[in-house]
Design a protein around this motif. Structure first.
Motif, mmCIF file in Angstrom:
data_model
loop_
_atom_site.group_PDB
_atom_site.id
_atom_site.type_symbol
_atom_site.label_atom_id
_atom_site.label_comp_id
_atom_site.label_asym_id
_atom_site.label_seq_id
_atom_site.Cartn_x
_atom_site.Cartn_y
_atom_site.Cartn_z
ATOM 1 N N HIS A 1 4.455 42.928 48.310
ATOM 2 C CA HIS A 1 5.333 42.903 47.144
ATOM 3 C C HIS A 1 5.726 44.310 46.703
ATOM 4 N N GLU A 2 6.866 44.367 46.056
ATOM 5 C CA GLU A 2 7.350 45.612 45.473
ATOM 6 C C GLU A 2 7.685 45.363 44.007
ATOM 7 N N MET B 1 5.213 49.696 45.988
ATOM 8 C CA MET B 1 4.855 48.519 46.777
ATOM 9 C C MET B 1 3.366 48.486 47.093
ATOM 10 N N GLU B 2 2.924 47.297 47.519
ATOM 11 C CA GLU B 2 1.498 47.074 47.744
ATOM 12 C C GLU B 2 0.976 47.789 48.985
ATOM 13 N N LYS C 1 9.656 41.808 40.431
ATOM 14 C CA LYS C 1 8.716 41.842 41.545
ATOM 15 C C LYS C 1 9.321 41.050 42.692
ATOM 16 N N THR C 2 9.452 41.689 43.847
ATOM 17 C CA THR C 2 10.059 41.042 44.998
ATOM 18 C C THR C 2 9.176 41.239 46.223
ATOM 19 N N VAL C 3 9.448 40.478 47.270
ATOM 20 C CA VAL C 3 8.766 40.665 48.552
ATOM 21 C C VAL C 3 9.567 41.676 49.364
#
Length: 241
Positions: free
Chosen positions: A79-80, A94-95, A66-68
């Motif tokens: 986040h993705e 992603m969100e 999970k990354t930004v």
């Protein structure tokens, strides 16, 4: 042609729909098609962990995959999540808009093929994306004149298509706002959104969940669920190119 809003749900009848995307698998020896334009895969996470690794707890998998991906104008991070399957498929969700940003599948010749379009930078989504990979709602497709009646009451949704129709829930529909990543286990991700009563003119508070999961050889499953506290209309749809 405008679509008539005919899908009605009540508090006692949650609405659920499921989409299954099975990747195209060329015959052995057939040339792989070229990658779609504008599609991309962001930088690879530092871990090569997959959902098949039994010793890694879900919390560790989440932290590693999970990354930004970007930020809203107010600084809110988007986040993705990266999903991987034993078959070698990989998806990025992603969100923002519950978007499926990337989907790569294995080919019989040992290569891999990207099969959906996506932007490399988050800033392109709010500015330029025509619902690319997003979940359209509260009502996907068109409502002529933006007007509908329910239980004898008339409602007006925003007109965002040439001033004539309400398209995909209006200019700030579900595909053009942030969701929340509420669960991620390495091969699946669930995102949630709450649409309050009166949002874009629609009655009833709507709790929406979107679950992406990779399985099989290779299959991406998309499950959409909505519940409400009052009668309303809803028509959710996945909108990949």
């Amino acid at each position: 042609m405008s679509a008539r809003p005919v899908i009605i749900i009540s508090p006692a009848m949650p609405r659920t729909s499921t989409w299954v995307i099975v990747s195209p698998m060329p015959q052995p020896g057939a040339p792989a098609s070229s990658s779609p334009t504008r599609a991309t895969t962001s930088s690879t996470p530092t871990s090569t962990a997959s959902a098949s690794e039994p010793d890694r707890p879900a919390s560790e998998l989440l932290a590693l995959t999970k990354t930004v991906f970007g930020h809203l104008d107010d600084g809110t991070p988007i986040h993705e999540a990266v999903l991987r399957s034993d078959s070698g498929a990989e998806a990025r969700v992603m969100e923002w808009g519950a978007v499926l940003r990337d989907l790569v599948v294995p080919l019989p010749n040992g290569g891999r093929q990207r099969v959906v379009l996506g932007f490399p930078d988050f800033a392109d989504y709010p500015k330029h994306s025509p619902h690319m990979g997003a979940i359209a709602g509260r009502f996907a497709n068109r409502i002529g004149g933006g007007r509908f009646a329910l239980d004898g009451v008339e409602y007006q949704a925003p007109l965002n298509e040439h001033g004539r129709n309400s398209l995909h829930g209006g200019g700030q529909g579900f595909g053009k706002r942030p969701w929340t990543l509420v669960h991620h286990d390495g091969a699946s991700a669930t995102l949630a959104l709450v649409s309050p009563a009166g949002d874009a003119g629609y009655p009833g508070t709507l709790d929406v969940f979107c679950r992406y999961s990779l399985a099989g050889a290779p299959t991406l499953r998309i499950e959409l669920t909505a519940t409400t506290d009052a009668p309303t209309i809803v028509n959710l749809a996945h909108h990949s190119y």
